[in-house]
Design an enzyme around this catalytic site. Structure first.
Site, mmCIF file in Angstrom:
data_model
loop_
_atom_site.group_PDB
_atom_site.id
_atom_site.type_symbol
_atom_site.label_atom_id
_atom_site.label_comp_id
_atom_site.label_asym_id
_atom_site.label_seq_id
_atom_site.Cartn_x
_atom_site.Cartn_y
_atom_site.Cartn_z
ATOM 1 N N ARG A 72 1.264 -1.414 -0.067
ATOM 2 C CA ARG A 72 -0.083 -0.046 0.082
ATOM 3 C C ARG A 72 0.662 1.109 0.043
ATOM 4 N NH1 ARG A 72 -4.327 -0.622 4.755
ATOM 5 N NH2 ARG A 72 -4.729 1.514 4.411
ATOM 6 N N ASP A 129 -2.332 8.312 3.349
ATOM 7 C CA ASP A 129 -1.984 8.075 2.855
ATOM 8 C C ASP A 129 -1.311 10.033 3.030
ATOM 9 O OD1 ASP A 129 -4.485 8.779 1.190
ATOM 10 O OD2 ASP A 129 -3.424 10.265 1.293
ATOM 11 N N HIS A 136 -6.446 8.298 11.312
ATOM 12 C CA HIS A 136 -6.057 6.518 11.451
ATOM 13 C C HIS A 136 -4.433 6.242 11.161
ATOM 14 C CE1 HIS A 136 -10.771 6.087 10.584
ATOM 15 N NE2 HIS A 136 -10.232 5.899 11.585
ATOM 16 N N CYS A 177 8.667 1.173 16.057
ATOM 17 C CA CYS A 177 8.596 0.023 17.154
ATOM 18 C C CYS A 177 8.265 -0.312 17.890
ATOM 19 C CB CYS A 177 9.887 0.185 17.523
ATOM 20 S SG CYS A 177 10.150 -1.126 18.560
ATOM 21 N N CYS A 203 9.265 -0.599 21.475
ATOM 22 C CA CYS A 203 9.831 0.883 22.342
ATOM 23 C C CYS A 203 8.616 1.464 21.472
ATOM 24 C CB CYS A 203 11.498 1.501 21.945
ATOM 25 S SG CYS A 203 11.994 1.566 20.499
ATOM 26 N N CYS A 245 14.051 -2.321 15.275
ATOM 27 C CA CYS A 245 14.357 -1.033 15.473
ATOM 28 C C CYS A 245 16.263 -0.876 15.712
ATOM 29 C CB CYS A 245 13.904 -1.190 16.702
ATOM 30 S SG CYS A 245 13.774 0.131 17.767
ATOM 31 N N ASN A 282 -20.192 12.107 -2.366
ATOM 32 C CA ASN A 282 -20.426 10.787 -2.101
ATOM 33 C C ASN A 282 -20.942 10.489 -3.315
ATOM 34 O OD1 ASN A 282 -19.813 8.119 -1.952
ATOM 35 N ND2 ASN A 282 -19.834 8.316 0.382
ATOM 36 N N PRO A 283 -20.704 9.678 -4.349
ATOM 37 C CA PRO A 283 -21.374 8.817 -5.444
ATOM 38 C C PRO A 283 -22.947 8.376 -4.886
ATOM 39 C CG PRO A 283 -18.657 8.614 -6.163
ATOM 40 C CD PRO A 283 -19.591 9.047 -4.345
HETATM 41 C C1 BV8 Z 1 -11.170 2.866 18.357
HETATM 42 C C2 BV8 Z 1 -6.085 2.869 9.038
HETATM 43 C C3 BV8 Z 1 -11.467 3.376 21.037
HETATM 44 C C4 BV8 Z 1 -5.677 1.044 9.008
HETATM 45 C C5 BV8 Z 1 -8.472 2.114 9.868
HETATM 46 C C6 BV8 Z 1 -17.958 2.582 18.434
HETATM 47 C C7 BV8 Z 1 -16.987 3.966 19.350
HETATM 48 C C8 BV8 Z 1 -15.885 3.772 18.856
HETATM 49 C C9 BV8 Z 1 -14.771 2.410 18.120
HETATM 50 C C10 BV8 Z 1 -16.161 1.564 18.055
HETATM 51 C C11 BV8 Z 1 -16.615 1.997 17.416
HETATM 52 N N1 BV8 Z 1 -17.747 0.490 16.686
HETATM 53 C C12 BV8 Z 1 -17.003 0.041 16.419
HETATM 54 C C13 BV8 Z 1 -15.859 0.211 17.315
HETATM 55 C C14 BV8 Z 1 -14.645 -0.348 16.945
HETATM 56 C C15 BV8 Z 1 -13.909 0.512 15.102
HETATM 57 C C16 BV8 Z 1 -15.154 0.415 14.366
HETATM 58 O O1 BV8 Z 1 -15.140 1.087 13.843
HETATM 59 N N2 BV8 Z 1 -15.278 -0.979 13.577
HETATM 60 C C17 BV8 Z 1 -16.223 -0.215 12.006
HETATM 61 C C18 BV8 Z 1 -16.053 -1.709 10.914
HETATM 62 C C19 BV8 Z 1 -17.409 -1.103 13.028
HETATM 63 N N3 BV8 Z 1 -13.266 1.157 16.097
HETATM 64 C C20 BV8 Z 1 -11.513 1.250 16.005
HETATM 65 O O2 BV8 Z 1 -11.675 0.321 16.515
HETATM 66 C C21 BV8 Z 1 -11.408 2.642 16.250
HETATM 67 N N4 BV8 Z 1 -10.886 2.226 17.438
HETATM 68 O O3 BV8 Z 1 -13.001 3.502 18.468
HETATM 69 O O4 BV8 Z 1 -11.154 2.776 20.050
HETATM 70 C C22 BV8 Z 1 -11.673 1.542 21.049
HETATM 71 C C23 BV8 Z 1 -10.672 0.400 21.597
HETATM 72 C C24 BV8 Z 1 -11.389 -0.746 21.750
HETATM 73 C C25 BV8 Z 1 -12.302 -0.420 21.550
HETATM 74 C C26 BV8 Z 1 -13.479 -0.225 21.232
HETATM 75 C C27 BV8 Z 1 -12.564 1.166 21.337
HETATM 76 C C28 BV8 Z 1 -10.083 2.431 15.265
HETATM 77 C C29 BV8 Z 1 -10.397 2.247 13.517
HETATM 78 C C30 BV8 Z 1 -9.322 2.847 12.809
HETATM 79 C C31 BV8 Z 1 -9.309 1.859 12.094
HETATM 80 N N5 BV8 Z 1 -8.105 1.647 11.363
HETATM 81 N N6 BV8 Z 1 -7.389 2.813 9.532
HETATM 82 C C32 BV8 Z 1 -5.561 0.660 7.249
HETATM 83 O O5 BV8 Z 1 -5.964 1.759 6.793
HETATM 84 O O6 BV8 Z 1 -5.030 -0.229 6.807
HETATM 85 S S1 BV8 Z 1 -10.041 2.468 8.845
HETATM 86 C C33 BV8 Z 1 -9.729 2.412 7.405
HETATM 87 O O7 BV8 Z 1 -11.149 2.017 6.785
HETATM 88 C C34 BV8 Z 1 -9.532 3.591 6.756
HETATM 89 O O8 BV8 Z 1 -8.293 4.019 7.008
HETATM 90 C C35 BV8 Z 1 -10.488 3.417 6.638
HETATM 91 O O9 BV8 Z 1 -10.531 4.922 7.652
HETATM 92 C C36 BV8 Z 1 -11.130 3.450 7.211
HETATM 93 C C37 BV8 Z 1 -12.557 2.937 5.743
HETATM 94 O O10 BV8 Z 1 -13.519 4.340 5.912
HETATM 95 P P1 BV8 Z 1 -13.939 4.509 3.994
HETATM 96 O O11 BV8 Z 1 -12.891 5.700 4.640
HETATM 97 O O12 BV8 Z 1 -15.063 5.631 4.298
HETATM 98 O O13 BV8 Z 1 -14.189 3.852 2.985
HETATM 99 P P2 BV8 Z 1 -14.578 3.325 2.274
HETATM 100 O O14 BV8 Z 1 -13.898 1.654 1.359
HETATM 101 O O15 BV8 Z 1 -15.772 2.118 3.448
HETATM 102 O O16 BV8 Z 1 -15.247 4.031 2.117
HETATM 103 C C38 BV8 Z 1 -15.814 4.744 0.583
HETATM 104 C C39 BV8 Z 1 -16.370 5.885 0.344
HETATM 105 O O17 BV8 Z 1 -16.015 6.616 -0.506
HETATM 106 C C40 BV8 Z 1 -17.442 5.101 0.239
HETATM 107 O O18 BV8 Z 1 -18.738 5.522 0.757
HETATM 108 C C41 BV8 Z 1 -17.626 5.012 -1.199
HETATM 109 O O19 BV8 Z 1 -18.674 5.754 -1.303
HETATM 110 C C42 BV8 Z 1 -16.995 6.970 -1.302
HETATM 111 N N7 BV8 Z 1 -16.357 6.800 -2.899
HETATM 112 C C43 BV8 Z 1 -16.044 5.925 -3.412
HETATM 113 N N8 BV8 Z 1 -15.275 6.829 -4.886
HETATM 114 C C44 BV8 Z 1 -15.801 7.387 -4.534
HETATM 115 C C45 BV8 Z 1 -16.334 8.490 -3.648
HETATM 116 N N9 BV8 Z 1 -16.536 9.267 -2.781
HETATM 117 C C46 BV8 Z 1 -15.823 10.594 -3.543
HETATM 118 N N10 BV8 Z 1 -15.331 9.817 -4.175
HETATM 119 C C47 BV8 Z 1 -15.232 9.480 -4.886
HETATM 120 N N11 BV8 Z 1 -14.788 9.226 -6.671
HETATM 121 ZN ZN ZN Z 2 12.663 -0.334 19.681
#
Ligand code: BV8
Ligand code: ZN
Length: 275
Positions: A75, A116, A131, A139, A142, A165, A231-232
């Site tokens: 990625r 990105d 995110h 690391c 550490c 590290c 958003n489309p």
């Molecule tokens: C956390 C980095 C506390 C990694 C990512 C309620 C409250 C709090 C937490 C939760 C909750 N419910 C559930 C949770 C847990 C979880 C969560 O949200 N789960 C989901 C799946 C239900 N959240 C977490 O764990 C977060 N931490 O809350 O900490 C905590 C701690 C412990 C236990 C509980 C809580 C951390 C979440 C961060 C995850 N890391 N990224 C990596 O990238 O590898 S998120 C990752 O997915 C991406 O970064 C991105 O942000 C996300 C996907 O979302 P989108 O960006 O919306 O992308 P997606 O593909 O889904 O959609 C694209 C959209 O674009 C579409 O709508 C499409 O129509 C549109 N589109 C397409 N083309 C276009 C367009 N729009 C415009 N123009 C175009 N041309």
């Molecule tokens: Zn280290």
């Protein structure tokens, strides 16, 4: 209010011209026109049999560190080859485009869920990454940043042993926030403050399924801020918006810039009749 993908929603530009502080929440849809697969699509290739939400989790790393490191390096290579698109540049120039019409200072702050650096490469300077970033590996033991990593290979491979590290010989992990991990507190605090203080929140290219980022537009709408979605596809956010524009970011945002440029040339406040 809903608008189809080619027509700028009626009073969108007029209401943007009334705003003095604009927050922008972006998601993976911003990357579509830069040719970078969205979060869900990125695993269609070599990793198609894996759930990206497992790969992007501490459990995924514990299950198979070499697979996860290879996925992130692939990625990172994709992003390094990609270029910011017209949507990124339009956001970077939005404050200036508005000020050129009415001569009043405007603040635009970007809150991105993306990992990105395309907003920064397009010239956006006020941005937080909720995110984390592909460009901030650290690391796992550490926590020290890992510097001078070799450029990732262009050829995707299924397994890659993470570097060590230089300080404690621990494994280097990606600098992103995994599912189940807390968001970086500084970025989260700043994002909440920007949304709290804004007149208008633009929500661009996010499905609104990931929390707590998705809470931001819900809170903004509940507080009576102008919430605009581009958003489309309808998303989890759409019902919490005042204006929904079913358009691609790299079409809609430059269209707004073009109308603002025209308004500046006409030197008349957009939409208002001269006496
Ligand atoms: C956390 C980095 C506390 C990694 C990512 C309620 C409250 C709090 C937490 C939760 C909750 N419910 C559930 C949770 C847990 C979880 C969560 O949200 N789960 C989901 C799946 C239900 N959240 C977490 O764990 C977060 N931490 O809350 O900490 C905590 C701690 C412990 C236990 C509980 C809580 C951390 C979440 C961060 C995850 N890391 N990224 C990596 O990238 O590898 S998120 C990752 O997915 C991406 O970064 C991105 O942000 C996300 C996907 O979302 P989108 O960006 O919306 O992308 P997606 O593909 O889904 O959609 C694209 C959209 O674009 C579409 O709508 C499409 O129509 C549109 N589109 C397409 N083309 C276009 C367009 N729009 C415009 N123009 C175009 N041309
Ligand atoms: Zn280290």
């Amino acid at each position: 209010m809903m608008s189809d993908n080619l027509t700028i929603p009626d009073d969108l530009v007029t209401r943007l011209l009334d705003a003095r502080r604009i927050a922008v929440l972006t998601g993976a849809g911003m990357l579509a026109e830069s040719g970078v697969a969205t979060f869900r699509d990125v695993s269609n290739g070599l990793w198609s049999q894996f759930d990206p939400r497992v790969l992007a989790s501490p459990q995924g790393w514990a299950n198979d560190r070499d697979l996860v490191w290879a996925w992130y390096e692939y990625r990172r290579a994709m992003v390094m080859k990609a270029q910011p698109n017209a949507g990124h540049f339009a956001i970077a120039q939005l404050a200036n485009a508005l000020q050129t019409v009415h001569g009043i200072e405007v603040e635009v702050n970007v809150i991105t869920q993306n990992v990105d650096d395309l907003h920064e490469r397009a010239g956006t300077t006020s941005v937080v990454h909720l995110h984390g970033s592909l460009f901030g590996p650290r690391c796992k033991a550490c926590g020290r940043p890992a510097r001078d990593l070799p450029a990732p290979s262009d050829v995707p491979v299924m397994k890659l042993s993470p570097p060590r590290c230089t300080h404690c010989n621990g494994y280097v992990r990606p600098g992103v926030v995994w599912f189940g991990e807390d968001l970086p507190q500084g970025a989260w605090r700043k994002a909440k403050a920007w949304v709290n203080d804004c007149d208008c929140l633009l929500v661009i290219g996010t499905s609104g399924v990931v929390w707590p980022a998705a809470q931001l537009p819900v809170d903004a709408h509940a507080k009576g801020k102008l919430v605009v979605e581009i958003n489309p596809q309808v998303s989890e956010i759409t019902r919490h918006t005042d204006i929904y524009w079913a358009s691609a970011s790299a079409q809609a945002l430059p269209a707004i810039s073009a109308v603002l440029a025209m308004a500046a040339v006409l030197r008349r406040p957009f939409g208002k009749k001269t006496p």
